[in-house]
Design a protein around this motif. Structure first.
Motif, PDB file in Angstrom:
ATOM      1  N   HIS A   8       0.832  -1.209   0.000  1.00 13.71           N
ATOM      2  CA  HIS A   8       0.000   0.000   0.000  1.00 13.71           C
ATOM      3  C   HIS A   8       0.868   1.262   0.000  1.00 13.71           C
ATOM      4  O   HIS A   8       0.540   2.241  -0.678  1.00 13.71           O
TER       5      HIS A   8
ATOM      6  N   TYR B  96       2.339   1.716  -3.529  1.00 17.70           N
ATOM      7  CA  TYR B  96       1.291   2.065  -4.486  1.00 17.70           C
ATOM      8  C   TYR B  96       0.906   3.533  -4.303  1.00 17.70           C
ATOM      9  O   TYR B  96       0.737   4.276  -5.284  1.00 17.70           O
ATOM     10  N   ALA B  97       0.771   3.975  -3.062  1.00 14.97           N
ATOM     11  CA  ALA B  97       0.454   5.379  -2.788  1.00 14.97           C
ATOM     12  C   ALA B  97       1.538   6.299  -3.346  1.00 14.97           C
ATOM     13  O   ALA B  97       1.245   7.288  -4.030  1.00 14.97           O
TER      14      ALA B  97
ATOM     15  N   CYS C 208       1.416   6.401  -7.144  1.00 15.89           N
ATOM     16  CA  CYS C 208       0.267   7.205  -7.597  1.00 15.89           C
ATOM     17  C   CYS C 208       0.634   8.689  -7.553  1.00 15.89           C
ATOM     18  O   CYS C 208       0.272   9.464  -8.443  1.00 15.89           O
TER      19      CYS C 208
ATOM     20  N   ARG D 125      -6.653   8.261  -4.391  1.00 18.59           N
ATOM     21  CA  ARG D 125      -6.052   6.925  -4.255  1.00 18.59           C
ATOM     22  C   ARG D 125      -4.858   6.959  -3.305  1.00 18.59           C
ATOM     23  O   ARG D 125      -4.671   6.055  -2.488  1.00 18.59           O
ATOM     24  N   PHE D 126      -4.048   8.006  -3.458  1.00 19.90           N
ATOM     25  CA  PHE D 126      -2.881   8.160  -2.598  1.00 19.90           C
ATOM     26  C   PHE D 126      -3.278   8.131  -1.127  1.00 19.90           C
ATOM     27  O   PHE D 126      -2.721   7.369  -0.327  1.00 19.90           O
ATOM     28  N   LYS D 127      -4.283   8.936  -0.767  1.00 18.30           N
ATOM     29  CA  LYS D 127      -4.707   9.037   0.622  1.00 18.30           C
ATOM     30  C   LYS D 127      -5.327   7.728   1.113  1.00 18.30           C
ATOM     31  O   LYS D 127      -5.075   7.286   2.248  1.00 18.30           O
ATOM     32  N   GLU D 128      -6.120   7.091   0.273  1.00 22.89           N
ATOM     33  CA  GLU D 128      -6.766   5.830   0.646  1.00 22.89           C
ATOM     34  C   GLU D 128      -5.727   4.764   1.009  1.00 22.89           C
ATOM     35  O   GLU D 128      -5.828   4.094   2.040  1.00 22.89           O
ATOM     36  N   HIS D 129      -4.711   4.621   0.169  1.00 19.41           N
ATOM     37  CA  HIS D 129      -3.707   3.573   0.400  1.00 19.41           C
ATOM     38  C   HIS D 129      -2.686   3.993   1.462  1.00 19.41           C
ATOM     39  O   HIS D 129      -2.143   3.134   2.168  1.00 19.41           O
ATOM     40  N   LEU D 130      -2.464   5.285   1.595  1.00 19.61           N
ATOM     41  CA  LEU D 130      -1.595   5.757   2.665  1.00 19.61           C
ATOM     42  C   LEU D 130      -2.209   5.455   4.031  1.00 19.61           C
ATOM     43  O   LEU D 130      -1.520   4.977   4.949  1.00 19.61           O
TER      44      LEU D 130
ATOM     45  N   ASN E  19       1.955  11.589   5.039  1.00 20.83           N
ATOM     46  CA  ASN E  19       0.638  12.075   5.466  1.00 20.83           C
ATOM     47  C   ASN E  19       0.698  13.557   5.811  1.00 20.83           C
ATOM     48  O   ASN E  19      -0.246  14.310   5.531  1.00 20.83           O
TER      49      ASN E  19
ATOM     50  N   TYR F 214       0.623  15.413   2.614  1.00 18.27           N
ATOM     51  CA  TYR F 214      -0.738  15.416   2.068  1.00 18.27           C
ATOM     52  C   TYR F 214      -1.595  16.464   2.790  1.00 18.27           C
ATOM     53  O   TYR F 214      -2.270  17.276   2.149  1.00 18.27           O
TER      54      TYR F 214
END
Length: 255
Positions: free
Chosen positions: A89, A92-93, A96, A114-119, A136, A139
């Motif tokens: 994850h 992948y983040a 992305c 997507r970045f935030k979801e997988h982070l 984070n 972000y």
């Protein structure tokens, strides 16, 4: 020698990471190893990370985009095969994020989601990994600075406006320092930026000074170093002016 004590040059880092990528590609192509590693998640996410490293180090736009897209595809494959592996994850983040640099506003927002979801998932699975809190924090800081049109686009795509504050970003950067003191020059730079926004000049100056003590290890650190020099110069001028004003005799008002 510690990681931050290494004085590796940019060219040396690029060559080293290229060797890692070539080694992984050789292993992947090997007739003996291909069967052993083709479904090995630990191999796949490291392969994705290597492509991410090459994208970060490359100075050619097309090459950066090429490496980032291959890495993202590999990382997505790793997440699909091992949804409870935090490293899958994480990378992948990250990838992305790299791919989003070459996209228009709508796709940037999509990749940001997507970045935030997988982070967030990676933080759940790897709660002691400082790099995740650094990401984070980045972000949160970026979201706190979004323009109205960017927030509107995000709301159109996902039904809600993304929100965060400088205070939230600050807490993440402080968490990094708590887990791994002297983590990076970049983390100190963002701590300083947060304190500037919060009008806490002394704390900002403190982290400017701490950043000056760390070597530049990555390209990001070099960029942070240039920003820090500007901030430190500005702070010193502000503090010096403040002392002059404090020491100046007060005028007596005329009646």
């Amino acid at each position: 020698m510690s990681f931050f004590g290494r004085r590796t040059t940019y060219v040396q880092k690029r060559r080293a990471r290229r060797r890692v990528l070539n080694c992984l590609m050789t292993t992947k192509r090997s007739s003996v190893s291909s069967f052993q590693f083709r479904d090995e998640v630990e191999f796949i996410w490291r392969f994705a990370r290597a492509y991410g490293d090459m994208s970060e180090l490359s100075t050619n736009i097309q090459e950066k985009k090429h490496f980032a897209n291959i890495g993202k595809t590999l990382a997505e494959k790793a997440v699909t095969r091992a949804p409870m592996n935090g490293h899958c994850h994480l990378w992948y983040a990250v990838l992305c994020g790299y791919v989003s640099e070459f996209e228009g506003l709508q796709n940037k927002v999509n990749y940001g989601h997507r970045f935030k979801e997988h982070l967030d998932k990676a933080i759940q699975l790897l709660p002691e990994e400082p790099f995740l809190y650094y990401l984070n924090g980045r972000y949160c800081y970026a979201i706190s600075k979004l323009s109205w049109i960017e927030k509107k686009m995000a709301a159109t795509l996902f039904g809600k406006i993304p929100s965060s504050t400088v205070q939230e970003a600050l807490q993440n950067f402080l968490k990094v320092e708590d887990l791994h003191p002297r983590f990076s020059k970049s983390n100190y730079m963002y701590l300083a930026k947060c304190y500037i926004d919060l009008k806490q000049t002394k704390e900002a100056m403190k982290f400017c000074n701490l950043a000056e003590q760390l070597p530049c290890v990555t390209k990001e650190d070099k960029m942070a170093h240039e920003d820090m020099k500007k901030m430190c110069t500005a702070f010193k001028g502000i503090l010096y002016s403040g002392r002059l004003l404090a020491a100046a005799p007060q005028e007596v008002p005329l009646c």
